[in-house]
Design a protein around this motif. Structure first.
Motif, PDB file in Angstrom:
ATOM      1  N   GLY A  71       0.759  -1.296  -0.002  1.00 20.38           N
ATOM      2  CA  GLY A  71       0.073  -0.058  -0.101  1.00 20.38           C
ATOM      3  C   GLY A  71       0.821   1.172  -0.123  1.00 20.38           C
ATOM      4  O   GLY A  71       0.429   2.139  -0.677  1.00 20.38           O
ATOM      5  N   LEU A  75       0.804   3.703  -3.090  1.00 20.26           N
ATOM      6  CA  LEU A  75       0.652   5.357  -3.006  1.00 20.26           C
ATOM      7  C   LEU A  75       1.707   6.494  -2.885  1.00 20.26           C
ATOM      8  O   LEU A  75       1.453   7.547  -2.570  1.00 20.26           O
ATOM      9  CB  LEU A  75      -0.143   5.233  -1.686  1.00 20.26           C
ATOM     10  N   SER A  76       3.135   5.840  -2.883  1.00 20.75           N
ATOM     11  CA  SER A  76       4.254   6.737  -2.882  1.00 20.75           C
ATOM     12  C   SER A  76       4.230   7.591  -1.830  1.00 20.75           C
ATOM     13  O   SER A  76       4.322   8.711  -2.081  1.00 20.75           O
ATOM     14  CB  SER A  76       4.240   7.318  -4.254  1.00 20.75           C
ATOM     15  N   LEU A  77       4.019   7.029  -0.541  1.00 17.30           N
ATOM     16  CA  LEU A  77       4.086   7.882   0.730  1.00 17.30           C
ATOM     17  C   LEU A  77       5.314   8.045   1.576  1.00 17.30           C
ATOM     18  O   LEU A  77       5.335   8.565   2.449  1.00 17.30           O
ATOM     19  CB  LEU A  77       3.133   6.880   1.666  1.00 17.30           C
ATOM     20  N   TRP A  90       2.801   6.590   9.021  1.00 17.67           N
ATOM     21  CA  TRP A  90       2.054   5.910   8.394  1.00 17.67           C
ATOM     22  C   TRP A  90       1.488   4.585   8.635  1.00 17.67           C
ATOM     23  O   TRP A  90       0.528   4.024   8.626  1.00 17.67           O
ATOM     24  CB  TRP A  90       2.389   5.974   6.772  1.00 17.67           C
TER      25      TRP A  90
END
Length: 143
Positions: A71, A75-77, A90
């Motif tokens: 995830g 989502l390139s978090l 996160w």
């Protein structure tokens, strides 16, 4: 970027640490996963399925670590090596999401349990521990 392998390993480590906290701070009651096993597989009460419940919980924790890795990467978090603060943030948010899903869906809907506020509070605390360890794991165990 976080690999699925680091998510799996992070999930394993986080679940072990979370379980240690559960054993140290919990009330020695069977985990909800033992109740799940009792309801759908066994023919006795949850206290008879502590080991099966813990094994199931371990599998959930490992799988949740992999889902986290996929995830946050999708989502390139900005989670992973060199990003401790972001990774912890996160992972804790994710763990709180797991708490809500566990307390609302699994406990109330699937198991027809009505957890008391103290139980939900401990459930949340244990999941925050899971999130902190998972977040740190994907930073310091970049596999």
């Amino acid at each position: 970027m976080v690999s699925v392998l680091s998510g799996l390993v992070g999930g394993l480590v986080a679940t072990i640490v979370m379980t240690m906290f559960m054993m140290a701070l919990g009330d020695d009651s069977p985990p909800p996963t033992a109740a799940l096993w009792a309801k759908y597989v066994g023919d006795e009460g949850p206290e008879s399925y502590m080991m099966q419940g813990m094994a199931l919980h371990m599998m959930y924790g490992i799988g949740a670590g992999a889902v986290f890795a996929v995830g946050v990467t999708a989502l390139s978090l900005g989670v992973g090596a060199g990003a401790l603060g972001t990774s912890l943030l996160w992972a804790v948010i994710y763990a709180l999401g797991l708490t809500v899903v566990g307390a609302v869906f699994w406990m109330r809907v699937v198991l027809a349990m009505e957890p008391e506020p103290k139980m939900v509070g401990m459930f949340a605390l244990f999941h925050i521990v899971y999130g902190l360890v998972l977040g740190a794991s994907v930073v310091y165990l970049p596999l």
